[in-house]
Design an enzyme around this catalytic site. Structure first.
Site, mmCIF file in Angstrom:
data_model
loop_
_atom_site.group_PDB
_atom_site.id
_atom_site.type_symbol
_atom_site.label_atom_id
_atom_site.label_comp_id
_atom_site.label_asym_id
_atom_site.label_seq_id
_atom_site.Cartn_x
_atom_site.Cartn_y
_atom_site.Cartn_z
ATOM 1 N N GLU A 42 0.821 -1.214 0.000
ATOM 2 C CA GLU A 42 0.000 0.000 0.000
ATOM 3 C C GLU A 42 0.855 1.264 0.000
ATOM 4 O OE1 GLU A 42 -3.061 0.719 -0.405
ATOM 5 O OE2 GLU A 42 -4.009 -1.244 -0.350
ATOM 6 N N GLU A 79 2.270 1.663 -3.489
ATOM 7 C CA GLU A 79 1.268 2.076 -4.468
ATOM 8 C C GLU A 79 0.910 3.552 -4.324
ATOM 9 O OE1 GLU A 79 -1.061 -2.220 -5.037
ATOM 10 O OE2 GLU A 79 -2.045 -0.550 -4.011
ATOM 11 N N GLU A 80 0.775 4.030 -3.102
ATOM 12 C CA GLU A 80 0.292 5.394 -2.883
ATOM 13 C C GLU A 80 1.387 6.448 -3.004
ATOM 14 O OE1 GLU A 80 -1.955 5.812 0.677
ATOM 15 O OE2 GLU A 80 -3.491 4.361 0.084
#
Length: 327
Positions: free
Chosen positions: A208, A211-212
């Site tokens: 996560e 990805e961010e």
């Protein structure tokens, strides 16, 4: 999500296909044909004959039962594969339930691929109900004995993570989302996300963040977790606060979900009005601050195996205090 059903798997064993024949039908049974599992059912065709001096009268009867396999809990599992007329299916289902009741079966599970959605209505009319659905199939269940059933419920929780990523300057990685309830509020928050099916918490946290923000990280610990209820689709929710160590520092935001991202002093993050008003966020700041000051130990993932699976799992516990207690 813990798309974790209460009984992780329905194990298969050969289905009991034994039937009794009367003495007068033994000869006919030798001539009977048994059709296999071509269309999700098998048929038993018996012929009774009576011979007179001049003529032979032949009566033919056919009974079709859905093909199923026994599970480990006294039930039966039916997996449909090929198209079938809904009325025929309803008739066969009625016959099958009667047959399984005589066998002493309890729960009946019918797995319908999405292309056989026409079979849902006749199943519901026979007393089946929805257990769970996936993108390509629907699972229906039926409890034969009557009264309260002991069938395992569908998965009850979704699992999410929040990532506490701190650099050597005592700055924390924060983002602003361009969707959701914090959109347009100017609220800076930790990167968060949902754990994918079959994904470990420690792996999900690293994914996560990458990805961010495009930041590479190394998982350190689970610092704390929260359980809440009546959340996503009325399911319960498990949220794990995870600490990660940054391995890179140049931020590139994920434009589809993130409006902005930056490194922010931990004290500045904690001073945000929204954080100060929310009891949960204040506790999160306290835990993170205690971890930075080295007075708090979280839970580290330790690879393990079990007797149920050869696949590696992670057992999370306070490895620091455990090690101290053995010194």
């Amino acid at each position: 999500m813990i798309k974790s059903l209460s009984r992780a798997a329905l194990l298969c064993s050969p289905y009991n296909r034994s039937f009794s024949f009367s003495a007068t039908s033994i000869f006919a049974a030798r001539q009977s044909s048994i059709t296999g599992v071509r269309r999700g059912f098998f048929s038993i065709r018996g012929m009774s004959t009576s011979v007179s001096s001049s003529t032979t009268a032949v009566a033919e009867s056919e009974v079709k039962v859905l093909n199923g396999i026994n599970d480990n809990y006294g039930g039966v599992v039916v997996q449909m594969h090929e198209p079938m007329d809904s009325q025929l299916f309803g008739s066969m289902l009625k016959t099958s339930i009667s047959h399984w009741r005589q066998q002493g079966k309890k729960g009946v599970w019918i797995k319908l691929p999405i292309e056989l959605a026409n079979l849902v209505e006749p199943a519901v009319k026979e007393g089946f109900w929805y257990h769970h659905a996936e993108p390509n199939y629907l699972m229906l269940v039926y409890w034969i004995p009557g009264g309260p059933n002991t069938l395992p419920a569908n998965a009850s929780h979704r699992v999410g993570i929040g990532a506490f990523v701190l650099n050597e300057k005592r700055e924390v990685l924060v983002v602003q989302e361009n969707s959701g309830r914090f959109r347009g509020t100017g609220m800076w928050k930790f990167p968060t996300g949902v754990v994918d099916e079959g994904e470990d918490i420690c792996v999900a946290a690293v994914r996560e963040v990458k990805e961010e923000t495009s930041i590479d990280t190394e998982f350190v610990e689970v610092l704390a977790f929260r359980q809440s209820h009546q959340s996503f689709f009325e399911k319960s929710d498990l949220f794990f606060l995870c600490m990660l160590r940054p391995l890179s520092f140049d931020i590139q935001t994920q434009e589809s979900e993130i409006e902005a991202a930056q490194w922010m002093p931990l004290e500045e993050y904690a001073a945000q009005p929204y954080v100060q008003k929310q009891e949960l966020l204040k506790y999160i700041v306290d835990v993170c601050s205690a971890k930075v000051d080295s007075s708090y130990c979280g839970f580290s993932p330790v690879p393990t195996t079990s007797t149920f699976s050869d696949r590696k799992h992670f057992f999370y516990f306070n490895t620091v205090d455990l090690k101290r207690s053995h010194i």
